[in-house]
Design a protein around this motif. Sequence first.
Motif, short mmCIF file in Angstrom:
data_model
loop_
_atom_site.label_atom_id
_atom_site.label_comp_id
_atom_site.label_asym_id
_atom_site.label_seq_id
_atom_site.Cartn_x
_atom_site.Cartn_y
_atom_site.Cartn_z
N ASP A 204 0.82 -1.21 0.00
CA ASP A 204 0.00 0.00 0.00
C ASP A 204 0.86 1.27 0.00
OD1 ASP A 204 -2.80 1.07 0.20
OD2 ASP A 204 -1.96 1.95 2.04
N ASP A 205 1.94 1.26 0.77
CA ASP A 205 2.80 2.45 0.81
C ASP A 205 3.44 2.73 -0.54
OD1 ASP A 205 2.15 2.80 3.46
OD2 ASP A 205 4.06 2.07 4.23
N CYS A 206 3.88 1.69 -1.24
CA CYS A 206 4.48 1.89 -2.57
C CYS A 206 3.43 2.37 -3.58
CB CYS A 206 5.16 0.62 -3.07
SG CYS A 206 6.80 0.38 -2.37
N GLN A 207 2.20 1.87 -3.44
CA GLN A 207 1.13 2.36 -4.31
C GLN A 207 0.93 3.86 -4.08
OE1 GLN A 207 -2.31 -0.07 -3.49
NE2 GLN A 207 -1.32 -1.92 -4.25
N GLY B 73 8.38 5.96 7.64
CA GLY B 73 7.12 5.25 7.82
C GLY B 73 7.41 3.95 8.56
N LYS B 74 6.40 3.17 8.79
CA LYS B 74 6.58 1.88 9.47
C LYS B 74 6.21 0.75 8.51
CE LYS B 74 7.80 3.43 13.47
NZ LYS B 74 9.20 3.38 13.82
N GLY B 75 7.06 -0.27 8.48
CA GLY B 75 6.80 -1.45 7.69
C GLY B 75 5.99 -2.46 8.48
N SER B 76 5.64 -3.57 7.85
CA SER B 76 4.86 -4.61 8.54
C SER B 76 5.64 -5.25 9.68
CB SER B 76 4.41 -5.67 7.54
OG SER B 76 5.53 -6.28 6.94
N SER B 77 6.98 -5.12 9.65
CA SER B 77 7.82 -5.64 10.73
C SER B 77 7.74 -4.78 11.98
CB SER B 77 9.28 -5.69 10.27
OG SER B 77 9.76 -4.35 10.09
N LYS C 295 9.34 -2.05 12.04
CA LYS C 295 10.55 -1.23 11.92
C LYS C 295 10.33 -0.13 10.88
CE LYS C 295 13.79 -4.74 13.41
NZ LYS C 295 15.08 -5.38 13.15
N SER C 296 11.20 0.86 10.93
CA SER C 296 11.09 2.00 10.02
C SER C 296 11.41 1.60 8.58
CB SER C 296 12.04 3.11 10.44
OG SER C 296 11.66 3.62 11.70
N VAL C 297 10.70 2.24 7.67
CA VAL C 297 11.02 2.21 6.24
C VAL C 297 11.19 3.66 5.85
CG1 VAL C 297 10.28 1.61 3.92
CG2 VAL C 297 9.69 0.10 5.84
N ALA D 84 13.95 6.06 -3.63
CA ALA D 84 14.19 4.73 -3.06
C ALA D 84 13.39 4.55 -1.80
CB ALA D 84 15.68 4.57 -2.74
N HIS D 85 13.30 3.30 -1.35
CA HIS D 85 12.87 3.05 0.01
C HIS D 85 13.90 2.14 0.68
CE1 HIS D 85 10.36 -0.25 -1.86
NE2 HIS D 85 10.72 -0.90 -0.77
N ASP D 86 14.16 2.48 1.94
CA ASP D 86 15.27 1.93 2.71
C ASP D 86 14.72 1.29 3.98
OD1 ASP D 86 17.68 1.49 4.02
OD2 ASP D 86 18.15 3.60 4.29
N PRO D 87 14.52 -0.04 3.99
CA PRO D 87 13.90 -0.69 5.14
C PRO D 87 14.90 -1.02 6.25
CG PRO D 87 14.24 -2.28 3.39
CD PRO D 87 14.72 -0.95 2.87
N ASP D 88 14.63 -0.56 7.46
CA ASP D 88 15.48 -0.91 8.61
C ASP D 88 15.48 -2.42 8.88
OD1 ASP D 88 16.23 1.71 8.99
OD2 ASP D 88 15.12 1.99 10.86
N ALA D 89 14.42 -3.13 8.45
CA ALA D 89 14.35 -4.57 8.66
C ALA D 89 15.36 -5.33 7.79
CB ALA D 89 12.94 -5.08 8.37
N ALA D 90 15.87 -4.68 6.75
CA ALA D 90 16.89 -5.29 5.86
C ALA D 90 17.96 -4.23 5.59
CB ALA D 90 16.25 -5.79 4.57
N PRO D 91 18.80 -3.92 6.58
CA PRO D 91 19.71 -2.78 6.47
C PRO D 91 20.78 -2.90 5.39
CG PRO D 91 20.18 -4.06 8.44
CD PRO D 91 18.92 -4.63 7.84
N GLU D 92 20.99 -4.09 4.84
CA GLU D 92 22.03 -4.26 3.84
C GLU D 92 21.58 -3.91 2.42
OE1 GLU D 92 19.60 -7.88 4.12
OE2 GLU D 92 20.57 -6.68 5.65
N ILE D 93 20.27 -3.73 2.23
CA ILE D 93 19.76 -3.45 0.87
C ILE D 93 18.98 -2.15 0.83
CG2 ILE D 93 19.69 -5.88 0.18
CD1 ILE D 93 16.38 -4.35 0.77
N ILE D 94 18.77 -1.68 -0.40
CA ILE D 94 17.90 -0.53 -0.64
C ILE D 94 17.16 -0.77 -1.95
CG2 ILE D 94 19.68 0.84 -1.81
CD1 ILE D 94 18.39 3.27 -0.19
#
Length: 135
Positions: free
Chosen positions: A30-33, A62-66, A68-70, A83-93
């Motif tokens: 929904d956030d990406c939409q 914002g907050k992801g389903s985890s 954690k912050s996105v 871009a979106h940068d999820p704290d739940a996966a800090p190694e990727i963007i």
Amino acid sequence: MPLTGHCLCKAVTYTADVDAPLLTGYDHCDDCQRQSGSTYSLVVVVPKDKLEVKGPLKKWEGKGSSGKSVWRWFCQECGSPIAHDPDAAPEIIALKGGTLDSEIKKTLKPTQEIWAVGKLPFCQEKLENVAEYMP
């Protein structure tokens, strides 16, 4: 060949020093939409430590389903999402595929759908009429 791109006004530019994305796909959350203003966001995932961004970047949390912050990155001049940068996966963007340079984005081959639970029902249908352009 690195991945390069920019926002609409070209104030923000970026280079991802990779031979190929880790993943290219359609993100139906929904956030990406909402951020894309469309039914999904084309995302190109790269290692965050391979990305260099220049220009007036703004980040919104914002907050992801985890839980954690996105972090949503966008140009503070024209508002283009970068871009979106999820704290739940800090190694990727996840770069927004539409911001890649034209010749690069023409070569993308999306292979995955992400957060397909958010896929809108009408996206399941195959359209009969496809226009090459709108006058």
